[in-house]
Design an enzyme around this catalytic site. Structure first.
Site, mmCIF file in Angstrom:
data_model
loop_
_atom_site.group_PDB
_atom_site.id
_atom_site.type_symbol
_atom_site.label_atom_id
_atom_site.label_comp_id
_atom_site.label_asym_id
_atom_site.label_seq_id
_atom_site.Cartn_x
_atom_site.Cartn_y
_atom_site.Cartn_z
ATOM 1 C CG ASP A 164 2.335 -1.599 1.818
ATOM 2 O OD1 ASP A 164 2.744 -0.436 1.944
ATOM 3 O OD2 ASP A 164 2.159 -2.143 0.712
ATOM 4 C CG ASP A 186 0.366 2.874 -2.180
ATOM 5 O OD1 ASP A 186 -0.806 3.233 -2.276
ATOM 6 O OD2 ASP A 186 1.296 3.642 -1.883
HETATM 7 P P1 B16 Z 1 3.712 9.072 -1.867
HETATM 8 P P2 B16 Z 1 3.285 2.019 0.792
HETATM 9 C C1 B16 Z 1 4.616 3.704 -0.731
HETATM 10 O O1 B16 Z 1 3.429 3.332 -0.100
HETATM 11 C C2 B16 Z 1 4.577 3.270 -2.188
HETATM 12 O O2 B16 Z 1 4.642 1.857 -2.288
HETATM 13 C C3 B16 Z 1 5.744 3.843 -2.927
HETATM 14 O O3 B16 Z 1 5.678 3.462 -4.299
HETATM 15 C C4 B16 Z 1 5.694 5.372 -2.794
HETATM 16 O O4 B16 Z 1 6.823 5.945 -3.447
HETATM 17 C C5 B16 Z 1 5.698 5.757 -1.315
HETATM 18 O O5 B16 Z 1 4.607 5.130 -0.654
HETATM 19 C C6 B16 Z 1 5.517 7.259 -1.133
HETATM 20 O O6 B16 Z 1 4.222 7.566 -1.612
HETATM 21 O O7 B16 Z 1 4.475 9.614 -3.021
HETATM 22 O O8 B16 Z 1 2.237 8.885 -2.145
HETATM 23 O O9 B16 Z 1 3.961 9.838 -0.581
HETATM 24 O O10 B16 Z 1 3.555 0.872 -0.152
HETATM 25 O O11 B16 Z 1 4.310 2.138 1.918
HETATM 26 O O12 B16 Z 1 1.852 2.071 1.259
#
Ligand code: B16
Length: 219
Positions: A8, A10
């Site tokens: 992952d 974030d």
């Molecule tokens: P975006 P990951 C996720 O990333 C985040 O944890 C989550 O908080 C976010 O809503 C989702 O990606 C979509 O992100 O808005 O930047 O497309 O934890 O899977 O790396």
């Protein structure tokens, strides 16, 4: 034997989870909607639109689909403005040497992030140079806890999922990795919830789980 590790982004390779929180908080404040850290934690790993539903839980009124799409866009613009300021100095210091050592020990490494902004983050921080493949939110239609992102990452590595480990800070991410048939490694929030097959306190502890060829497998 584990041959691939799917990470992952974030909250695992870099703490952009805090920037997601600040961008959602900015939107919530502008709308006059209370938004807590606990709600922010529940946004981990889930999609942008699902996160918005969590942000609007205490709105006290309904919003149209059109308004919600505008809010999601507003948050994303604020978030991307924060991402533009990222540099390699923002990567936690134990992440690059741990990734380098895992690769040296023969593991293939992939990104498995639900974020559509992952490419920008990899480019700004230089993290892309430590990875063999990158699956992100632009490659999938179903977000975690669906296994699609981890299955896509394993496919990009050319490995069956049962030969891969999934590393995630979100409980939804650990559920996704497990549904993909991978060994799961929790770190941060998901480790606090004891969600993984292995729950780590520090990123560098991955080296204890994957000691390398010729040594007894940690997993
Ligand atoms: P975006 P990951 C996720 O990333 C985040 O944890 C989550 O908080 C976010 O809503 C989702 O990606 C979509 O992100 O808005 O930047 O497309 O934890 O899977 O790396």
């Amino acid at each position: 034997m584990i041959q691939g590790i799917c990470f992952d982004l974030d909250g695992v390779l870099i703490h952009t989870d805090e920037l997601h929180y600040l961008a959602w908080k900015g939107l919530a404040d502008r709308l006059g909607v209370p938004f807590s850290r606990e709600q922010g934690d529940r946004c981990r790993g889930v999609s942008r639109m699902q996160s918005l539903e969590i942000v609007l839980e205490h709105a006290g009124r309904a919003y149209s689909q059109e308004e919600k799409e505008r809010f999601a866009q507003e948050k994303n613009e604020a978030y991307r403005a924060m991402l533009e300021a990222l540099s390699p100095a923002d990567v936690p210091e134990d992440v690059p040497p741990t990734l380098e050592e895992l690769r040296r020990r023969g593991c293939r490494l992939a990104l498995a992030s639900g974020s559509k902004n992952a490419g920008l983050i990899l480019a700004r921080t230089g993290l892309g140079t430590y990875l063999d493949a990158a699956a992100d939110g632009n490659h999938i239609t179903r977000s975690k806890p669906d296994p699609e992102i981890f299955l896509t990452a394993a496919q990009m590595l050319g490995l069956p999922p049962e030969r891969c480990a999934a590393v995630d800070d979100a409980v939804a991410g650990i559920q996704a990795g497990r549904a993909a048939g991978m060994v799961t490694v929790a770190i941060g929030d998901s480790a606090a919830h004891r969600a993984g097959d292995y729950d780590l306190e520090r990123f560098g502890q991955l080296l204890d789980l994957f000691p390398g060829p010729g040594k007894e497998e940690g997993l």
